[in-house]
Structure formats: structure tokens, C-alpha cells
Scaffold this active site. Structure first.
Site, mmCIF file in Angstrom:
data_model
loop_
_atom_site.group_PDB
_atom_site.id
_atom_site.type_symbol
_atom_site.label_atom_id
_atom_site.label_comp_id
_atom_site.label_asym_id
_atom_site.label_seq_id
_atom_site.Cartn_x
_atom_site.Cartn_y
_atom_site.Cartn_z
ATOM 1 N N TYR A 123 0.421 -1.373 -0.108
ATOM 2 C CA TYR A 123 0.167 0.198 0.230
ATOM 3 C C TYR A 123 0.485 1.596 0.234
ATOM 4 C CZ TYR A 123 -4.545 -2.499 0.567
ATOM 5 O OH TYR A 123 -5.514 -3.419 0.727
ATOM 6 N N LYS A 168 2.233 -14.376 5.870
ATOM 7 C CA LYS A 168 2.543 -15.355 4.878
ATOM 8 C C LYS A 168 3.461 -15.518 4.477
ATOM 9 C CE LYS A 168 0.263 -18.540 2.214
ATOM 10 N NZ LYS A 168 -1.165 -19.337 2.589
ATOM 11 N N ASP A 198 -4.290 -17.081 5.206
ATOM 12 C CA ASP A 198 -5.624 -17.855 4.277
ATOM 13 C C ASP A 198 -6.178 -18.396 5.561
ATOM 14 O OD1 ASP A 198 -3.117 -18.814 4.093
ATOM 15 O OD2 ASP A 198 -3.680 -20.367 2.589
ATOM 16 N N ASP A 222 -6.406 -4.754 5.921
ATOM 17 C CA ASP A 222 -7.323 -4.384 4.790
ATOM 18 C C ASP A 222 -8.470 -5.431 4.972
ATOM 19 O OD1 ASP A 222 -8.554 -2.595 3.883
ATOM 20 O OD2 ASP A 222 -7.670 -2.506 2.031
ATOM 21 N N ASP A 226 -12.226 -5.699 7.429
ATOM 22 C CA ASP A 226 -13.625 -6.211 6.477
ATOM 23 C C ASP A 226 -14.300 -7.225 7.020
ATOM 24 O OD1 ASP A 226 -12.825 -3.133 6.150
ATOM 25 O OD2 ASP A 226 -13.211 -4.222 4.293
#
Length: 326
Positions: A123, A168, A198, A222, A226
């Protein structure tokens, strides 16, 4: 000396939810003796149309002078406003508590805090296109990881002393591996586990109560926050804070929802709970807890917007919560 507060109403439903939240902020400030010097600033799609810039220079100057920024959702120009503020003032930690609220249907029970690194990772926006190849840089630094890990430690020490580090590193062995290793070193002495992103997404749906404080990188945070918000009952209830060493910005997680703007049905709870995070950052936990209790009492009394089964308008919810505090 009063805190210098810049309020940016934003776009779409932003002005409505921010107006409702301002009733609550003023009530809590009056009740608990917190003084604010409040300035208003236009930024976002409206400002872009009126002034040719999503973040006009005069508003940027107000932001420079402010101690804290309280912002509504922004429309299409969100990156030009939100990311600019995060990067300009190095608001390196994104705080997103996720907790069930009374009377709100939820997927599962959940009560955790996400601490998301906020100014690094992909980002940073370092993207390139060379011929038919598109490239994005993933930036992880030791300084950035240590400082956000220290924020996660503070939250963990105030809760159950448990942190889950999400990464990850089995695939991104250098970048995510570095984030993991530095974070684990900084969090020594706490109960620490680690999880691939995951698997963390799966566990948030299957067994969300296993999480207490979650520390992760910008992009993973991010996405996961959510998902977690939906587990708790919806993104319209999700607050957030962006904090740095000397300045912070607080805002709801949800977007500008242009389709319901001006109808008075937008849920202001995410914005109001963001105000609670603001008071907490200012060191006024008493005011923050009063806001959270008032939100719960409002929901228990059935004073809520239609999206969660109520009949009250946006401003009615804000005023009712403010009246409980007063």
C-alpha cells in the site's frame, strides 16, 4: 489547553454520520471536561469538484495544525485523502476493535482488536508497468514492524496478553518472514501464536473467539478487518483509528454509501465508536467507556437505524446516545 480537532465530514452519508457523532463528542467532552478547538474542513469528492483538489491546501494546513482528525467516509477520492493523511503524518498503526453489540444479529461471538501496520507493505503505492508487465513493491522495514508491534503489545497488556501474528511467510519468505521475525522478537514475554493469512480468514469465520489481539501487515489487515466486522454484524458498526507518535485520525470503516445519502437512514454507530477510540487515544478512557456504554444502551432500548432492525434516523440515534452520556 484545548485539543485542536479537525473535522472532515466527507462524502455521501459522511456529513450525516459525522453530525450525529458530533452530538456525542460534544456531550462527552462537556461531561468529562475535555476541551476541543474545533475546525471544519472540506475534503473528498465534494472538495475535488469545488476546488479542483480532494485535499485542498487550506484543509491540509488545518490538518498540519491539528492534534487529531475526525473524518467521515470519502467517495472515489478516498486514496487521495485518507492515504495522504496516513502517510504525511506517519499514522503507522490502524486500530480496529471488533466486538458484538447487543441486539445486533451476528455470525459468531467475537471480541478482538486488530493492529494493522498502516504505512508500508504494497500500500505504499509503488506500482510500475513495464511493457506488458505490472509490478508492485512490497515494503517491510524493521522500524515499521517494531513500532506497530509495540502498539500491539500495549493492547495485549491491557487485555489477555495474547497476540496472533498473521503473515504469509511460507510463500513470501523474505518480506513476510522479516515481518514475522521482528514482530515475534518485539512481542517476547506475551502469549504469541502465528498464523498464515488464509488460515486466519478461515478461523475468523469458524472460531473467532480464539483471537484477542491480531497483529498483521497493511494489506492483510485491510481484508481481514472487513471480514471480522461482518462476523460481528456488519461494517456499519466498525470503528477505526489511525495513530502515530503525535497525531491521529479516527474514521468509520465503511464507505460513503451514496445510494442512501440524504435519507437519514445511515447507521452512525461506527462513527460514534470511532469517537470513543479518539477519546481513548487522548488518554480519556472515562469518556471513551461512557460512549461505548451509551451505544449499548441505545441498542438495548431499540433506538437504532433500519439496517439493524430499528426505526430511528441517523440524527435521532446520535442525539439519543448523547442524551444518555449527559
Amino acid at each position: 489547553m484545548p485539543y485542536r480537532l479537525l473535522v472532515i465530514p466527507g462524502d455521501g452519508i459522511g456529513p450525516e454520520v459525522v453530525e450525529a457523532a458530533m452530538h456525542v463528542i460534544k456531550a462527552a467532552a462537556s461531561k468529562y471536561g475535555v476541551e476541543f478547538e474545533i475546525k471544519m474542513g472540506e475534503a473528498g469528492d465534494v472538495a475535488l469538484r469545488k476546488y479542483g483538489a480532494a485535499m485542498p491546501q487550506d484543509v491540509l494546513k488545518l490538518a498540519d495544525a491539528a492534534d487529531v482528525i475526525f473524518k467521515g467516509p470519502i467517495g472515489e477520492s478516498a486514496y487521495d485523502v485518507t492515504s495522504l493523511i496516513r502517510m504525511r503524518y506517519t499514522l503507522y498503526a490502524n486500530i480496529r476493535p471488533v466486538k458484538n453489540l447487543p441486539g445486533v444479529p451476528a455470525v459468531k461471538d467475537i471480541d478482538c482488536v486488530f493492529v494493522r501496520e498502516n504505512v508500508e507493505d504494497v500500500y505504499v503505492g509503488a506500482e510500475y508497468k513495464v511493457g506488458s508487465v505490472a509490478i508492485a513493491l512490497k515494503v517491510i522495514t524493521e522500524q515499521g514492524t517494531r513500532r506497530v508491534a509495540r502498539v500491539a503489545r500495549r493492547y495485549a497488556e491491557a487485555r489477555r496478553r495474547k497476540v496472533t501474528v498473521v503473515h504469509k511467510a511460507n510463500v513470501l519468505r523474505i518480506t513476510d518472514g522479516f515481518f514475522r521475525d521482528v514482530a515475534l522478537e518485539e512481542l517476547k514475554g506475551l502469549e504469541i501464536d502465528q498464523m498464515y493469512v488464509d488460515a486466519a480468514a478461515m478461523e475468523l469465520v469458524r472460531n473467532p473467539m480464539r483471537f484477542d489481539v491480531v497483529l498483521t501487515t497493511n494489506q492483510y489487515g485491510d481484508i481481514l478487518t472487513d471480514l471480522a466486522a461482518q462476523v460481528a454484524g456488519g461494517i456499519g458498526l466498525a470503528p477505526s483509528g489511525n495513530i502515530g507518535e503525535h497525531k491521529a485520525m479516527f474514521e468509520p470503516v465503511h464507505g460513503a454509501a451514496f445510494d442512501i445519502a440524504g435519507r437519514g437512514v445511515a447507521n452512525p454507530i461506527a462513527t460514534i465508536l470511532s469517537a470513543a477510540l479518539m477519546f481513548e487515544w487522548l488518554g480519556r478512557r472515562d469518556a471513551a467507556e461512557a460512549i461505548r456504554r451509551a451505544v449499548e444502551k441505545s441498542l438495548e432500548a431499540g433506538i437504532k437505524t433500519p439496517d439493524i432492525g430499528g426505526r430511528s434516523s441517523t440524527i435521532e440515534v446520535g442525539k439519543y446516545i448523547a442524551s444518555i452520556i449527559q
